[in-house]
Design an enzyme around this catalytic site. Structure first.
Site, PDB file in Angstrom:
ATOM      1  N   GLY A  21     -32.719 -10.845  31.415  1.00  0.00           N
ATOM      2  CA  GLY A  21     -31.876  -9.896  30.688  1.00  0.00           C
ATOM      3  C   GLY A  21     -32.549  -8.552  30.528  1.00  0.00           C
ATOM      4  CB  ALA A  32     -46.348   2.942  30.908  1.00  0.00           C
ATOM      5  NE  ARG A  82     -29.768 -14.217  33.485  1.00  0.00           N
ATOM      6  CZ  ARG A  82     -30.654 -14.059  32.525  1.00  0.00           C
ATOM      7  NH1 ARG A  82     -31.834 -14.634  32.641  1.00  0.00           N
ATOM      8  NH2 ARG A  82     -30.393 -13.336  31.453  1.00  0.00           N
ATOM      9  N   GLY A 112     -38.837 -12.181  30.268  1.00  0.00           N
ATOM     10  CA  GLY A 112     -39.059 -13.263  29.316  1.00  0.00           C
ATOM     11  C   GLY A 112     -39.787 -14.432  29.921  1.00  0.00           C
ATOM     12  CG  ASP A 113     -38.610 -18.276  28.616  1.00  0.00           C
ATOM     13  OD1 ASP A 113     -37.765 -17.585  29.240  1.00  0.00           O
ATOM     14  OD2 ASP A 113     -38.303 -19.193  27.847  1.00  0.00           O
ATOM     15  CB  THR A 135     -36.580 -10.747  25.778  1.00  0.00           C
ATOM     16  OG1 THR A 135     -35.505 -11.385  25.086  1.00  0.00           O
ATOM     17  CG2 THR A 135     -37.877 -11.213  25.179  1.00  0.00           C
ATOM     18  CG  ASP A 137     -32.957 -12.861  22.979  1.00  0.00           C
ATOM     19  OD1 ASP A 137     -32.014 -12.182  22.533  1.00  0.00           O
ATOM     20  OD2 ASP A 137     -32.904 -13.468  24.063  1.00  0.00           O
ATOM     21  CG  ASP A 139     -36.684 -15.497  23.124  1.00  0.00           C
ATOM     22  OD1 ASP A 139     -37.194 -14.545  23.750  1.00  0.00           O
ATOM     23  OD2 ASP A 139     -35.813 -16.238  23.616  1.00  0.00           O
ATOM     24  NE  ARG A 181     -32.982 -16.455  25.520  1.00  0.00           N
ATOM     25  CZ  ARG A 181     -33.856 -16.730  26.472  1.00  0.00           C
ATOM     26  NH1 ARG A 181     -33.463 -17.249  27.616  1.00  0.00           N
ATOM     27  NH2 ARG A 181     -35.140 -16.495  26.292  1.00  0.00           N
ATOM     28  N   GLY A 195     -28.526  -5.850   3.955  1.00  0.00           N
ATOM     29  CA  GLY A 195     -28.121  -6.341   2.644  1.00  0.00           C
ATOM     30  C   GLY A 195     -27.102  -7.456   2.716  1.00  0.00           C
ATOM     31  CE  LYS A 223     -22.163  -8.101  -2.333  1.00  0.00           C
ATOM     32  NZ  LYS A 223     -23.004  -6.899  -2.254  1.00  0.00           N
ATOM     33  NE  ARG A 255      -9.131  -8.600   8.335  1.00  0.00           N
ATOM     34  CZ  ARG A 255      -8.427  -7.497   8.615  1.00  0.00           C
ATOM     35  NH1 ARG A 255      -8.728  -6.777   9.687  1.00  0.00           N
ATOM     36  NH2 ARG A 255      -7.443  -7.113   7.825  1.00  0.00           N
ATOM     37  CD  GLN A 263     -26.266  -7.837  19.177  1.00  0.00           C
ATOM     38  OE1 GLN A 263     -27.128  -8.349  18.472  1.00  0.00           O
ATOM     39  NE2 GLN A 263     -25.226  -8.512  19.628  1.00  0.00           N
TER      40      GLN A 263
END
Length: 361
Positions: A21, A32, A82, A112-113, A135, A137, A139, A181, A195, A223, A255, A263
Protein backbone atom coordinates in the site's frame (compact mmCIF):
# COMPACT_ATOMS: atom_id res chain seq x y z
CA UNK A 1 19.75 -12.74 15.17
CA UNK A 2 21.56 -13.43 11.89
CA UNK A 3 24.87 -11.96 10.82
CA UNK A 4 24.10 -8.90 8.71
CA UNK A 5 27.64 -7.92 7.74
CA UNK A 6 29.17 -9.16 4.52
CA UNK A 7 32.31 -8.36 2.59
CA UNK A 8 31.26 -6.20 -0.34
CA UNK A 9 33.07 -4.77 -3.33
CA UNK A 10 32.62 -1.13 -4.28
CA UNK A 11 28.90 -0.36 -4.54
CA UNK A 12 28.08 0.59 -8.14
CA UNK A 13 24.32 1.03 -8.13
CA UNK A 14 21.48 1.04 -5.62
CA UNK A 15 17.92 0.19 -6.57
CA UNK A 16 14.94 1.63 -4.73
CA UNK A 17 11.37 0.34 -4.81
CA UNK A 18 8.05 0.87 -3.06
CA UNK A 19 5.75 -2.06 -2.49
CA UNK A 20 2.37 -2.82 -0.95
CA UNK A 21 0.00 0.00 0.00
CA UNK A 22 1.17 3.53 -0.79
CA UNK A 23 1.83 5.91 2.09
CA UNK A 24 2.47 9.66 2.21
CA UNK A 25 6.21 10.19 2.68
CA UNK A 26 7.33 7.37 0.39
CA UNK A 27 8.42 9.94 -2.18
CA UNK A 28 10.42 11.80 0.45
CA UNK A 29 12.21 8.54 1.21
CA UNK A 30 12.91 7.91 -2.50
CA UNK A 31 14.33 11.42 -2.76
CA UNK A 32 16.54 10.94 0.30
CA UNK A 33 17.87 7.57 -0.89
CA UNK A 34 18.65 8.98 -4.34
CA UNK A 35 20.49 12.05 -3.14
CA UNK A 36 22.30 10.24 -0.33
CA UNK A 37 23.61 7.63 -2.79
CA UNK A 38 24.59 10.16 -5.46
CA UNK A 39 26.49 12.21 -2.87
CA UNK A 40 28.60 9.10 -2.28
CA UNK A 41 29.28 8.53 -5.97
CA UNK A 42 26.73 5.72 -6.33
CA UNK A 43 24.22 5.55 -9.17
CA UNK A 44 20.52 4.99 -8.42
CA UNK A 45 17.92 2.97 -10.31
CA UNK A 46 14.26 3.57 -9.60
CA UNK A 47 12.39 0.24 -9.79
CA UNK A 48 8.84 0.80 -11.02
CA UNK A 49 5.82 -1.11 -9.69
CA UNK A 50 7.62 -2.76 -6.77
CA UNK A 51 8.84 -6.33 -7.15
CA UNK A 52 6.81 -6.62 -10.36
CA UNK A 53 9.12 -4.06 -11.95
CA UNK A 54 12.15 -5.96 -10.75
CA UNK A 55 10.89 -9.09 -12.48
CA UNK A 56 9.92 -7.28 -15.70
CA UNK A 57 13.00 -5.06 -15.82
CA UNK A 58 11.08 -1.77 -15.51
CA UNK A 59 13.82 0.48 -14.16
CA UNK A 60 14.79 4.11 -14.71
CA UNK A 61 18.02 5.79 -13.69
CA UNK A 62 17.60 8.66 -11.27
CA UNK A 63 19.78 11.71 -10.78
CA UNK A 64 19.48 14.50 -8.22
CA UNK A 65 17.05 16.41 -10.44
CA UNK A 66 14.86 13.36 -11.06
CA UNK A 67 13.62 13.61 -7.48
CA UNK A 68 13.12 17.37 -7.35
CA UNK A 69 9.72 18.51 -6.07
CA UNK A 70 8.50 15.10 -4.98
CA UNK A 71 9.10 15.56 -1.24
CA UNK A 72 5.66 17.17 -0.94
CA UNK A 73 3.77 14.64 -3.07
CA UNK A 74 1.59 11.84 -1.74
CA UNK A 75 1.44 8.34 -3.18
CA UNK A 76 4.59 6.94 -4.79
CA UNK A 77 6.23 8.14 -8.01
CA UNK A 78 7.67 4.64 -8.38
CA UNK A 79 4.17 3.12 -8.30
CA UNK A 80 3.32 -0.07 -6.47
CA UNK A 81 2.07 -3.56 -7.22
CA UNK A 82 1.34 -6.73 -5.30
CA UNK A 83 3.32 -9.36 -7.20
CA UNK A 84 2.36 -13.00 -6.70
CA UNK A 85 5.00 -14.18 -9.19
CA UNK A 86 7.75 -12.80 -6.96
CA UNK A 87 6.79 -15.39 -4.34
CA UNK A 88 7.79 -18.21 -6.70
CA UNK A 89 11.34 -19.41 -7.27
CA UNK A 90 11.04 -18.62 -10.96
CA UNK A 91 9.92 -15.07 -10.24
CA UNK A 92 12.66 -14.61 -7.67
CA UNK A 93 15.29 -15.74 -10.17
CA UNK A 94 14.00 -13.23 -12.73
CA UNK A 95 14.32 -10.47 -10.13
CA UNK A 96 17.87 -11.52 -9.26
CA UNK A 97 18.78 -11.67 -12.96
CA UNK A 98 17.50 -8.10 -13.36
CA UNK A 99 19.74 -6.96 -10.51
CA UNK A 100 22.74 -8.54 -12.20
CA UNK A 101 21.84 -7.13 -15.61
CA UNK A 102 21.65 -3.59 -14.25
CA UNK A 103 24.65 -4.11 -11.91
CA UNK A 104 22.55 -3.40 -8.83
CA UNK A 105 24.49 -4.23 -5.67
CA UNK A 106 21.88 -3.16 -3.13
CA UNK A 107 18.16 -2.50 -2.88
CA UNK A 108 16.22 -0.29 -0.49
CA UNK A 109 12.63 -1.57 -0.23
CA UNK A 110 10.00 0.75 1.24
CA UNK A 111 6.78 -0.83 2.50
CA UNK A 112 5.35 -3.20 5.10
CA UNK A 113 5.93 -6.73 6.30
CA UNK A 114 5.32 -8.29 2.87
CA UNK A 115 7.91 -5.95 1.40
CA UNK A 116 10.42 -7.00 4.03
CA UNK A 117 9.84 -10.69 3.37
CA UNK A 118 10.65 -10.03 -0.27
CA UNK A 119 13.80 -8.15 0.68
CA UNK A 120 14.93 -11.10 2.78
CA UNK A 121 14.46 -13.44 -0.18
CA UNK A 122 16.57 -11.22 -2.42
CA UNK A 123 19.33 -10.96 0.20
CA UNK A 124 19.71 -14.73 0.12
CA UNK A 125 20.89 -14.35 -3.47
CA UNK A 126 23.72 -12.01 -2.51
CA UNK A 127 21.99 -8.63 -3.00
CA UNK A 128 22.37 -6.17 -0.14
CA UNK A 129 18.85 -5.31 1.02
CA UNK A 130 17.56 -2.74 3.51
CA UNK A 131 13.90 -2.17 4.40
CA UNK A 132 12.20 1.07 5.37
CA UNK A 133 8.75 0.89 7.05
CA UNK A 134 6.16 2.71 4.95
CA UNK A 135 2.53 2.08 5.93
CA UNK A 136 -0.16 4.36 7.31
CA UNK A 137 -1.26 1.54 9.65
CA UNK A 138 1.90 1.86 11.80
CA UNK A 139 1.62 -1.90 12.28
CA UNK A 140 5.29 -2.89 11.93
CA UNK A 141 5.94 -3.95 15.50
CA UNK A 142 9.71 -3.47 15.36
CA UNK A 143 9.37 0.27 14.80
CA UNK A 144 7.56 2.83 16.90
CA UNK A 145 6.75 4.78 13.76
CA UNK A 146 6.22 4.06 10.07
CA UNK A 147 6.18 6.55 7.21
CA UNK A 148 2.68 7.78 6.41
CA UNK A 149 1.14 7.32 9.85
CA UNK A 150 1.12 10.99 10.84
CA UNK A 151 -0.32 12.19 7.54
CA UNK A 152 -3.11 9.61 7.67
CA UNK A 153 -4.03 10.65 11.21
CA UNK A 154 -4.08 14.33 10.28
CA UNK A 155 -6.40 13.50 7.38
CA UNK A 156 -8.73 11.64 9.75
CA UNK A 157 -8.76 14.54 12.21
CA UNK A 158 -9.55 17.02 9.45
CA UNK A 159 -12.47 14.88 8.24
CA UNK A 160 -13.80 14.25 11.76
CA UNK A 161 -13.63 17.96 12.58
CA UNK A 162 -15.83 18.63 9.56
CA UNK A 163 -18.30 16.00 10.74
CA UNK A 164 -18.22 17.56 14.20
CA UNK A 165 -19.51 20.86 12.80
CA UNK A 166 -22.62 19.14 11.46
CA UNK A 167 -23.05 17.04 14.59
CA UNK A 168 -23.06 20.17 16.76
CA UNK A 169 -25.53 21.93 14.49
CA UNK A 170 -28.01 19.05 14.53
CA UNK A 171 -27.22 17.31 17.85
CA UNK A 172 -26.04 14.14 16.12
CA UNK A 173 -23.66 11.26 16.59
CA UNK A 174 -21.21 10.14 13.93
CA UNK A 175 -19.65 6.69 13.89
CA UNK A 176 -16.45 6.96 11.85
CA UNK A 177 -14.58 3.92 10.56
CA UNK A 178 -10.86 4.46 10.02
CA UNK A 179 -8.21 2.32 8.34
CA UNK A 180 -5.40 0.33 9.94
CA UNK A 181 -6.14 -3.25 8.85
CA UNK A 182 -6.02 -5.27 12.09
CA UNK A 183 -4.11 -2.55 13.97
CA UNK A 184 -5.93 0.10 15.99
CA UNK A 185 -3.21 2.76 16.15
CA UNK A 186 -5.01 5.23 13.88
CA UNK A 187 -8.29 4.66 15.72
CA UNK A 188 -6.76 5.08 19.17
CA UNK A 189 -4.71 8.20 18.58
CA UNK A 190 -7.30 9.88 16.38
CA UNK A 191 -10.03 8.98 18.87
CA UNK A 192 -8.13 10.76 21.63
CA UNK A 193 -7.31 13.76 19.44
CA UNK A 194 -10.89 14.05 18.17
CA UNK A 195 -12.46 13.80 21.63
CA UNK A 196 -14.36 10.63 20.75
CA UNK A 197 -16.94 9.34 23.20
CA UNK A 198 -15.94 5.78 22.29
CA UNK A 199 -13.14 3.99 20.46
CA UNK A 200 -13.65 0.44 19.18
CA UNK A 201 -10.53 -1.47 18.20
CA UNK A 202 -9.45 -5.08 17.96
CA UNK A 203 -6.62 -5.01 20.51
CA UNK A 204 -8.81 -4.35 23.57
CA UNK A 205 -12.39 -5.27 24.56
CA UNK A 206 -14.96 -2.64 23.63
CA UNK A 207 -17.86 -2.31 26.05
CA UNK A 208 -20.78 -1.21 23.89
CA UNK A 209 -23.11 -0.79 26.88
CA UNK A 210 -20.61 1.48 28.60
CA UNK A 211 -20.29 3.58 25.45
CA UNK A 212 -24.07 3.84 25.13
CA UNK A 213 -24.32 4.90 28.78
CA UNK A 214 -21.76 7.67 28.21
CA UNK A 215 -23.71 8.93 25.22
CA UNK A 216 -27.04 8.89 27.12
CA UNK A 217 -25.45 10.66 30.09
CA UNK A 218 -23.90 13.24 27.78
CA UNK A 219 -27.28 13.88 26.19
CA UNK A 220 -28.78 14.51 29.64
CA UNK A 221 -25.98 17.02 30.28
CA UNK A 222 -26.85 18.95 27.10
CA UNK A 223 -23.98 17.51 25.06
CA UNK A 224 -24.80 17.89 21.34
CA UNK A 225 -21.81 16.29 19.57
CA UNK A 226 -20.88 12.62 19.78
CA UNK A 227 -18.06 11.01 17.80
CA UNK A 228 -17.32 7.27 17.92
CA UNK A 229 -14.19 6.00 16.17
CA UNK A 230 -14.09 2.40 14.92
CA UNK A 231 -11.04 0.59 13.58
CA UNK A 232 -11.69 -1.39 10.39
CA UNK A 233 -10.13 -4.37 12.20
CA UNK A 234 -13.41 -4.74 14.10
CA UNK A 235 -14.97 -6.34 11.04
CA UNK A 236 -16.57 -5.38 7.75
CA UNK A 237 -20.01 -4.34 9.04
CA UNK A 238 -19.27 -3.67 12.69
CA UNK A 239 -19.32 0.13 12.42
CA UNK A 240 -22.63 0.16 10.53
CA UNK A 241 -24.23 -2.18 13.06
CA UNK A 242 -22.95 -0.04 15.93
CA UNK A 243 -24.47 3.02 14.27
CA UNK A 244 -27.90 1.35 14.30
CA UNK A 245 -27.51 0.30 17.95
CA UNK A 246 -26.60 3.81 19.07
CA UNK A 247 -29.50 5.29 17.14
CA UNK A 248 -31.98 2.83 18.67
CA UNK A 249 -30.66 2.94 22.25
CA UNK A 250 -30.13 6.68 22.62
CA UNK A 251 -32.68 8.30 20.33
CA UNK A 252 -29.87 10.41 18.87
CA UNK A 253 -29.72 10.75 15.11
CA UNK A 254 -26.61 8.69 14.35
CA UNK A 255 -24.82 8.61 11.02
CA UNK A 256 -22.06 6.37 9.66
CA UNK A 257 -18.96 7.50 7.74
CA UNK A 258 -16.24 5.31 6.26
CA UNK A 259 -13.20 7.42 5.42
CA UNK A 260 -11.53 4.59 3.47
CA UNK A 261 -8.67 5.33 1.08
CA UNK A 262 -8.83 9.09 1.43
CA UNK A 263 -6.56 8.42 4.43
CA UNK A 264 -3.82 7.05 2.18
CA UNK A 265 -3.46 10.14 0.01
CA UNK A 266 -2.43 13.73 0.39
CA UNK A 267 0.72 15.75 0.87
CA UNK A 268 2.87 14.29 3.69
CA UNK A 269 3.19 16.19 6.95
CA UNK A 270 6.46 17.58 8.27
CA UNK A 271 6.90 14.53 10.48
CA UNK A 272 6.52 12.08 7.61
CA UNK A 273 8.88 14.05 5.38
CA UNK A 274 11.48 14.30 8.13
CA UNK A 275 11.34 10.66 9.23
CA UNK A 276 11.38 9.46 5.61
CA UNK A 277 14.45 11.58 4.90
CA UNK A 278 16.53 10.40 7.85
CA UNK A 279 15.47 6.78 7.35
CA UNK A 280 16.35 6.97 3.65
CA UNK A 281 19.77 8.40 4.38
CA UNK A 282 20.47 5.75 7.00
CA UNK A 283 19.45 2.97 4.60
CA UNK A 284 22.09 4.13 2.11
CA UNK A 285 24.69 4.34 4.87
CA UNK A 286 24.01 0.72 5.80
CA UNK A 287 24.41 -0.45 2.21
CA UNK A 288 27.66 1.47 1.88
CA UNK A 289 28.85 -0.35 5.00
CA UNK A 290 28.15 -3.65 3.21
CA UNK A 291 25.29 -4.56 5.52
CA UNK A 292 22.10 -6.35 4.49
CA UNK A 293 18.82 -7.86 5.66
CA UNK A 294 18.05 -4.97 7.99
CA UNK A 295 15.06 -2.70 8.48
CA UNK A 296 15.53 0.92 9.50
CA UNK A 297 13.35 1.63 12.53
CA UNK A 298 12.50 4.36 14.97
CA UNK A 299 12.76 3.28 18.60
CA UNK A 300 12.47 5.73 21.48
CA UNK A 301 12.85 8.62 18.99
CA UNK A 302 16.14 7.27 17.64
CA UNK A 303 16.83 5.85 14.18
CA UNK A 304 18.13 2.31 14.61
CA UNK A 305 18.48 -0.78 12.45
CA UNK A 306 16.95 -4.15 13.24
CA UNK A 307 17.47 -7.57 11.68
CA UNK A 308 14.58 -8.19 9.26
CA UNK A 309 14.12 -11.80 10.41
CA UNK A 310 13.86 -10.58 14.00
CA UNK A 311 11.42 -7.85 12.94
CA UNK A 312 9.22 -10.36 11.13
CA UNK A 313 9.25 -12.77 14.09
CA UNK A 314 8.40 -9.95 16.49
CA UNK A 315 5.54 -8.92 14.22
CA UNK A 316 4.17 -12.45 13.94
CA UNK A 317 4.31 -12.98 17.70
CA UNK A 318 2.63 -9.65 18.46
CA UNK A 319 -0.15 -10.37 15.96
CA UNK A 320 -0.66 -13.95 17.23
CA UNK A 321 0.55 -15.43 13.94
CA UNK A 322 3.31 -17.47 15.56
CA UNK A 323 2.58 -20.59 17.60
CA UNK A 324 4.26 -21.36 20.91
CA UNK A 325 6.10 -24.21 19.19
CA UNK A 326 7.48 -21.85 16.55
CA UNK A 327 8.40 -19.29 19.18
CA UNK A 328 10.33 -21.94 21.13
CA UNK A 329 12.59 -22.48 18.12
CA UNK A 330 13.97 -18.93 18.39
CA UNK A 331 17.11 -18.17 20.35
CA UNK A 332 16.71 -17.45 24.06
CA UNK A 333 17.87 -13.86 23.51
CA UNK A 334 15.29 -13.28 20.79
CA UNK A 335 12.53 -14.86 22.89
CA UNK A 336 13.33 -12.59 25.84
CA UNK A 337 13.64 -9.49 23.67
CA UNK A 338 10.42 -10.17 21.78
CA UNK A 339 8.49 -10.88 24.99
CA UNK A 340 9.70 -7.64 26.57
CA UNK A 341 8.98 -5.53 23.48
CA UNK A 342 5.45 -6.91 23.18
CA UNK A 343 4.76 -6.38 26.88
CA UNK A 344 5.88 -2.76 26.68
CA UNK A 345 3.87 -2.09 23.51
CA UNK A 346 0.67 -3.56 24.94
CA UNK A 347 1.06 -1.68 28.22
CA UNK A 348 1.49 1.60 26.37
CA UNK A 349 -1.53 0.86 24.18
CA UNK A 350 -3.66 0.05 27.23
CA UNK A 351 -2.58 3.24 29.03
CA UNK A 352 -3.58 5.38 26.06
CA UNK A 353 -6.93 3.62 25.86
CA UNK A 354 -7.61 4.44 29.52
CA UNK A 355 -6.79 8.09 28.80
CA UNK A 356 -9.36 8.04 25.99
CA UNK A 357 -12.06 6.82 28.40
CA UNK A 358 -11.28 9.55 30.91
CA UNK A 359 -11.53 12.19 28.20
CA UNK A 360 -14.85 10.86 26.85
CA UNK A 361 -17.13 12.20 29.58
Amino acid sequence: MSDNNINSNKIRRIGVLTSGGDAPGMNAAVRAITRSAISRGVRVMGILKGYRGLIDGELVEYNARSVSNIINRGGTVLYSDRCIEFQTEEGMQKAVDTCREFEIDGIVAIGGDGTFRGATDISRHGILTIGIPGTIDNDITATDYSIGFDTAMNTVIEMVDRLRDTCESHARCNVVEVMGRDAGHIALQCGIAAGAVGIALKELPFDEDECLSRIIEGKKNKKRTFIVIVSEGMGEHYAEDLTKKINAATGIDTRFARLAHVQRGGSPTLRDRFVATVMGNRAVELIMEGRKNLVVCMHEDKIVETDIEYALNLDKRYKNKMTDEQFALLSADDQNSITERIKHKKENFRELYEVSKIMSI
